[in-house]
Design a protein around this motif. Sequence first.
Motif, PDB file in Angstrom:
ATOM      1  N   GLY A 117       0.792  -1.223   0.000  1.00  0.00           N
ATOM      2  CA  GLY A 117       0.000   0.000   0.000  1.00  0.00           C
ATOM      3  C   GLY A 117       0.814   1.257   0.000  1.00  0.00           C
ATOM      4  N   GLU A 118       2.134   1.144  -0.261  1.00  0.00           N
ATOM      5  CA  GLU A 118       2.963   2.338  -0.328  1.00  0.00           C
ATOM      6  C   GLU A 118       2.647   3.124  -1.600  1.00  0.00           C
ATOM      7  N   GLU A 119       2.728   4.422  -1.495  1.00  0.00           N
ATOM      8  CA  GLU A 119       2.489   5.283  -2.644  1.00  0.00           C
ATOM      9  C   GLU A 119       3.737   5.307  -3.540  1.00  0.00           C
ATOM     10  N   GLU A 120       3.513   5.644  -4.764  1.00  0.00           N
ATOM     11  CA  GLU A 120       4.633   5.728  -5.709  1.00  0.00           C
ATOM     12  C   GLU A 120       5.511   6.918  -5.383  1.00  0.00           C
ATOM     13  N   ALA A 121       6.706   6.884  -5.956  1.00  0.00           N
ATOM     14  CA  ALA A 121       7.672   7.955  -5.687  1.00  0.00           C
ATOM     15  C   ALA A 121       7.101   9.274  -6.147  1.00  0.00           C
ATOM     16  N   PRO A 122       7.362  10.336  -5.421  1.00  0.00           N
ATOM     17  CA  PRO A 122       6.861  11.654  -5.840  1.00  0.00           C
ATOM     18  C   PRO A 122       7.479  12.089  -7.170  1.00  0.00           C
ATOM     19  N   ASN A 123       6.837  13.120  -7.769  1.00  0.00           N
ATOM     20  CA  ASN A 123       7.277  13.592  -9.092  1.00  0.00           C
ATOM     21  C   ASN A 123       8.631  14.260  -9.058  1.00  0.00           C
ATOM     22  N   ASP A 124       9.034  14.780  -7.863  1.00  0.00           N
ATOM     23  CA  ASP A 124      10.319  15.468  -7.837  1.00  0.00           C
ATOM     24  C   ASP A 124      11.488  14.508  -7.953  1.00  0.00           C
ATOM     25  N   ARG A 125      11.246  13.221  -7.829  1.00  0.00           N
ATOM     26  CA  ARG A 125      12.319  12.248  -7.995  1.00  0.00           C
ATOM     27  C   ARG A 125      12.446  11.777  -9.439  1.00  0.00           C
ATOM     28  N   VAL A 126      11.542  12.208 -10.287  1.00  0.00           N
ATOM     29  CA  VAL A 126      11.603  11.822 -11.695  1.00  0.00           C
ATOM     30  C   VAL A 126      12.385  12.897 -12.467  1.00  0.00           C
ATOM     31  N   VAL A 127      13.450  12.501 -13.127  1.00  0.00           N
ATOM     32  CA  VAL A 127      14.288  13.428 -13.903  1.00  0.00           C
ATOM     33  C   VAL A 127      13.738  13.502 -15.326  1.00  0.00           C
ATOM     34  N   GLU A 128      13.288  14.681 -15.712  1.00  0.00           N
ATOM     35  CA  GLU A 128      12.757  14.882 -17.057  1.00  0.00           C
ATOM     36  C   GLU A 128      13.889  15.261 -18.014  1.00  0.00           C
ATOM     37  N   PHE A 129      13.923  14.601 -19.138  1.00  0.00           N
ATOM     38  CA  PHE A 129      14.929  14.909 -20.146  1.00  0.00           C
ATOM     39  C   PHE A 129      14.571  16.206 -20.864  1.00  0.00           C
ATOM     40  N   PRO A 130      15.591  17.043 -21.160  1.00  0.00           N
ATOM     41  CA  PRO A 130      15.291  18.309 -21.860  1.00  0.00           C
ATOM     42  C   PRO A 130      14.832  18.040 -23.288  1.00  0.00           C
ATOM     43  N   GLU A 131      13.939  18.910 -23.737  1.00  0.00           N
ATOM     44  CA  GLU A 131      13.452  18.777 -25.106  1.00  0.00           C
ATOM     45  C   GLU A 131      14.572  19.106 -26.107  1.00  0.00           C
ATOM     46  N   GLU A 132      14.565  18.417 -27.221  1.00  0.00           N
ATOM     47  CA  GLU A 132      15.594  18.620 -28.243  1.00  0.00           C
ATOM     48  C   GLU A 132      15.393  19.957 -28.943  1.00  0.00           C
ATOM     49  N   GLU A 133      16.496  20.753 -29.003  1.00  0.00           N
ATOM     50  CA  GLU A 133      16.411  22.054 -29.641  1.00  0.00           C
ATOM     51  C   GLU A 133      16.486  21.900 -31.160  1.00  0.00           C
ATOM     52  N   SER A 134      15.880  22.853 -31.850  1.00  0.00           N
ATOM     53  CA  SER A 134      15.940  22.858 -33.308  1.00  0.00           C
ATOM     54  C   SER A 134      17.327  23.296 -33.771  1.00  0.00           C
ATOM     55  N   VAL A 135      17.641  23.008 -35.033  1.00  0.00           N
ATOM     56  CA  VAL A 135      18.949  23.374 -35.582  1.00  0.00           C
ATOM     57  C   VAL A 135      19.113  24.888 -35.635  1.00  0.00           C
ATOM     58  N   LEU A 136      18.061  25.585 -36.016  1.00  0.00           N
ATOM     59  CA  LEU A 136      18.132  27.046 -36.100  1.00  0.00           C
ATOM     60  C   LEU A 136      18.319  27.671 -34.725  1.00  0.00           C
ATOM     61  N   SER A 137      17.599  27.108 -33.728  1.00  0.00           N
ATOM     62  CA  SER A 137      17.728  27.671 -32.380  1.00  0.00           C
ATOM     63  C   SER A 137      19.124  27.475 -31.817  1.00  0.00           C
ATOM     64  N   SER A 138      19.683  26.284 -32.004  1.00  0.00           N
ATOM     65  CA  SER A 138      21.037  26.044 -31.505  1.00  0.00           C
ATOM     66  C   SER A 138      22.066  26.881 -32.251  1.00  0.00           C
ATOM     67  N   PHE A 139      21.855  27.077 -33.573  1.00  0.00           N
ATOM     68  CA  PHE A 139      22.792  27.908 -34.337  1.00  0.00           C
ATOM     69  C   PHE A 139      22.762  29.353 -33.862  1.00  0.00           C
ATOM     70  N   LEU A 140      21.547  29.900 -33.635  1.00  0.00           N
ATOM     71  CA  LEU A 140      21.437  31.283 -33.164  1.00  0.00           C
ATOM     72  C   LEU A 140      22.036  31.442 -31.782  1.00  0.00           C
ATOM     73  N   LYS A 141      21.834  30.435 -30.922  1.00  0.00           N
ATOM     74  CA  LYS A 141      22.395  30.521 -29.576  1.00  0.00           C
ATOM     75  C   LYS A 141      23.918  30.492 -29.633  1.00  0.00           C
ATOM     76  N   ASP A 142      24.482  29.618 -30.492  1.00  0.00           N
ATOM     77  CA  ASP A 142      25.941  29.551 -30.615  1.00  0.00           C
ATOM     78  C   ASP A 142      26.496  30.836 -31.227  1.00  0.00           C
ATOM     79  N   LEU A 143      25.793  31.388 -32.208  1.00  0.00           N
ATOM     80  CA  LEU A 143      26.240  32.640 -32.831  1.00  0.00           C
ATOM     81  C   LEU A 143      26.215  33.793 -31.840  1.00  0.00           C
ATOM     82  N   THR A 144      25.182  33.841 -31.009  1.00  0.00           N
ATOM     83  CA  THR A 144      25.093  34.900 -29.997  1.00  0.00           C
ATOM     84  C   THR A 144      26.219  34.777 -28.979  1.00  0.00           C
TER      85      THR A 144
END
Length: 747
Positions: A117-144
């Motif tokens: 009857g134990e509850e599942e682990a809280p959400n703060d223990r789940v590591v969310e993977f970062p969303e994949e950036e677009s090629v244009l966004s990464s290029f602009l960030k690198d250029l900046t």
Amino acid sequence: MRDRDPKKLNKDDLAEVKSLIGDAEPGSFTLEDILAEYGGRKSPRRSAVPVSVRPQGGEEAEGPDLPWPEAPRRAHPRDNVVAFPGGHAVPEERLEEEPEEDGPEEESGEAGPEETGEEEAPNDRVVEFPEEESVLSSFLKDLTQRADDYADHMFQESESMDQEEIRRLEQLIPGTDVEEDEPEEAPSRFRRPRRPEPPPPDTAPQELARRYGKGLKGMRLRAVLVFLLAAAALVQLIVPAINYVWLPPLDGYQTQVWISAGLVGAGMLLSLDVLAAGVARALRGRVGMDTLTALAAVFTLADAITLALTQNREGQLPYAAAVLAGLFLLLHGTYHKKCALRLSCRTASAAAEPYVLTLDEGKWNGRDTYCKWPGAPEGFGSQIQMDDGAQRIYRAVCPVLLLACVLLSLLASYGLGKPGHLLWCLSASFTASAALGGALVYSRPLHKVARRLAQSGAALAGWPGMAQSKKGDRVLITDGDLFPPGYVELNGIKVFGDWSIEKVVGCTATLIRDSGSGLTKLFHDLLRAQGAIFRRAEDLNCYEGGGLSAHIRGEQVLVGSAAFMNLMEVKLPQGLHVKNAVFCAIDGELAGIFALNYTLPDTVFPALDSLLREKVGPVLATRDFNLIPAMLHQRFKLAADKMDFPPVERRRELSDPDQPHSAVITAVLCREGLLPCADAVVGAKRLRWAARFGAGLTCVGSALGVLLAYYLTSVDAYGSLSPLNLLIFLLFWLAPVWFLTSWVPRY
């Protein structure tokens, strides 16, 4: 247990593990820890770590008995362990296959989260993977980010340097031109490359000169005789045109026709060699203007004989004057071409060690550049025997003209029910199609240019070198081009300190020789006069400031201009006023000064002017550190702003005699200086343009002549298509070609 997968434990394996750890000391790891490590559920109390297992024999082992070496692992805190769902030790498929055995969870006595009857682990223990950036966004960030880093450091170097030092370097170091990046070529339509023609054999220039020289005097005499025949035929046309009558027995029409036929026959006999060459060219599939001239002579002679025997075209005479004019100009053009080729071959064979002028693709700044280099003129004999540009155009146009003459003549005669006019139509059509300037377009200007180049010591290597001259808009100029041997003289020597004159001269001459400077011969003669010898120099360096450095027997030797000595902080005598000199310093102390006197040849000025008028830019590939644009402009008033001045290392590459060059030769140069090179470059460009433009002009005139002859013969316009009118029409199209060929050598 050694041969099994540690992640799949059955009942017997668990029992063995229990027996192994049964005597474990208090506080050691339990079965739950082992299951968490080797496939069971992770224990919520502590993290999984490697276990020290003692074998049954009583001997200690360093680690678990596994089929592969186990890497040491760090113990992580409980909060850093991320429990991924589905991490069961034994899959459900495994439990279904072995129902008689208990799973690891039943052995351990622990229940899953559903049972406890134990509850599942809280959400703060789940590591969310970062969303994949677009090629244009990464290029602009690198250029900046790059822009921010550049802005932070752009003034760091300039602030750290002394402003006076910067101004000093800018004053002492001459400016150079930087090569631009080559622009990307726009994609062009695919064109199938032309099938290369087999080149003629590479005959020696001496042999070719003898071959072209045979029969020149006889050809010149025959051309004069044909000219007299053409003049007689012209008189035959002018007399009735001015209302004069012939005296008996020349007043008869048939007599005049037979005279015209005799003049044409005599002209054909005198021009038999060039007519045979035109027919032979047609049999090889290379129809030219000489082929049309030969056919015009044949049909005109046949028409004259037929007219004398059976016909009377309202008193019209055959086209003898026009045909004889064509034969004369054909002989005249052939004579010019043979004289030009003979003169070029004699000039090319005059020097034992000539220079070769080639057009190298993309040599400087992405542009095709003319380069002069010492070498054997291999391929000269093959190139000079190839067809010229006018003949190549005629080979494409003249077969069409020949076919048009035949078809239109058939239409104007048989097509209109007048078969008796076939020879007249053929004679008129072929005479109108054989342009009088066809043989002069290339041969006459070639002879004039060859005579001019022979005086300056150059010879063009046939049409292949001229054909690519359109792309050449740069020419390399070296030390010997501006100042040939003898135009730089030594005015005096001054030695400082305790250095001997032999050592100073030897060190200076060694660095001058190793750098490949144009002063090598001057210092070599000075070395022999002073009884000095060359030395062994190491670590030779060339500087942009106008100097050289090397190590000779552990001593640093500097050789260069006064600006270079100031740049290297070598003290010079106060009040020194030497405009052009070579300074030598040993270990930072001034050792000697060699005063020089530069004299620019008079031929350099017209040579540079002719190059600039043809839009060919000079590129200074000099190795003499005194020859910089500022010196050439101040001392000799040359247009230095129109010259390219590469950096020192690039100048050494461009003037390297061992660099690769194009296999197509433009010209062979037999003399030093800039004049032979400039004359060859300008002459090749002008000849190419004149040959192509003149050949196109003659083809247009021939096409119009064929159409006009077809129309006039179809309507039986004997008066409009008279021999005199046809001759005037041909002379009208000859005039621009004559003036064009006279313009080519005037530069």
